[in-house]
Design an enzyme around this catalytic site. Sequence first.
Site, PDB file in Angstrom:
ATOM      1  N   GLY A 181       0.738  -1.251   0.000  1.00 16.88           N
ATOM      2  CA  GLY A 181       0.000   0.000   0.000  1.00 16.88           C
ATOM      3  C   GLY A 181       0.769   1.302   0.000  1.00 16.88           C
ATOM      4  O   GLY A 181       0.142   2.363  -0.078  1.00 16.88           O
ATOM      5  N   GLY A 183       2.818   2.653  -2.242  1.00 17.74           N
ATOM      6  CA  GLY A 183       3.145   3.215  -3.544  1.00 17.74           C
ATOM      7  C   GLY A 183       2.302   4.431  -3.901  1.00 17.74           C
ATOM      8  O   GLY A 183       1.157   4.574  -3.462  1.00 17.74           O
ATOM      9  N   CYS A 186      -0.869   3.362  -5.648  1.00 15.46           N
ATOM     10  CA  CYS A 186      -1.542   2.210  -5.042  1.00 15.46           C
ATOM     11  C   CYS A 186      -2.673   2.692  -4.138  1.00 15.46           C
ATOM     12  O   CYS A 186      -2.496   3.625  -3.350  1.00 15.46           O
ATOM     13  CB  CYS A 186      -0.548   1.391  -4.225  1.00 15.46           C
TER      14      CYS A 186
END
Length: 346
Positions: A181, A183, A186
């Site tokens: 998570g 990124g 993301c």
Amino acid sequence: MRIEYDIKLGFKDVMIRPKRSTLKSRSQVNLVREFKFLHSSITWKGIPIMAANMDTVGTFNMAKALSKKGLFTAIHKHYSLEDWSTFLSTQSNDILDYIAVSTGIGKDDSKKLKDIFQLNPDLKFICIDVANGYSEYFAEFVKRTRDTYPDKVIIAGNVVTGEMVEELLLSGADIVKVGIGPGSVCTTRVKTGVGYPQLSAIIECSDAAHGLGGQIISDGGCSSPGDIAKAFGAGADFVMLGGMLSGHDESGGEIIEHNGLPYRKFYGMSSATAMEKHVGGVAEYRASEGKTVEVPYKGEVESTIQDILGGLRSTCTYVGAARLKELTKRTTFIRVAEQENTIYSK
């Protein structure tokens, strides 16, 4: 249900405390590392920064550019066998030290991986990549891949906790990719409520990996050279970058103009854009867990790499680390409420 009350931290929650140093110049800092691996007999030497296996980052052109500097690229898994054949036939074998062949965990993926290795058996690295590395099937796939390729270096992920790092290493992985998570494109944490702040994940997972003789990659969450330094300081052996390497000539991605200025598309590999491009759309049983953005065009990646490596060398001089390997031992993190003075930020 249970609650863990100890605080988990991300890159924005800390800074590195400076320490007395005998270094006179950034030029004295050695960023090259040499690794031996838990299962493979291969030895790797280079600067342990990686381009992510995203089709708008982990391209053949990115690999050509980064390998010249001793940096690594996880090639995205959507190139065809013909694409691989063309790429491998025009490159010297030196580049094989700096690329990984990425794969999913389906039957077709295994066959394609085999076909790619038949093109050049001297390929050395495999990146087994799924968004959720916590399934038993994933660990079993890692075991089968190790049995099939006993001397290749296997990267597997993603996970964020020590016990699963140990599970994957014991299943045959040499390097475990850490991050759920963080990124820039993301949305897993928003869509699912699942995740783990990246700095704390690195600290926990590196401790688990190093106890068994394995390594980890910090995957995601870096938006500046300082974040990369924090990842290494926290114990990461490699740092993988997506957004920071997007938008360049070598990145791939559609070019778009707005008001006469060029941009390149950048998207998460679990986004609707990626799924429509590669698998015909978002399956009815799942949701998109990524977003699509337009990144201002940045030119050749070399200037960005110079900025990253310059920042990392500077970090090392601030704490007295003559080698990147020493950075973790020289790092003390301090909790902060602010990172920078933003009065003149746009």
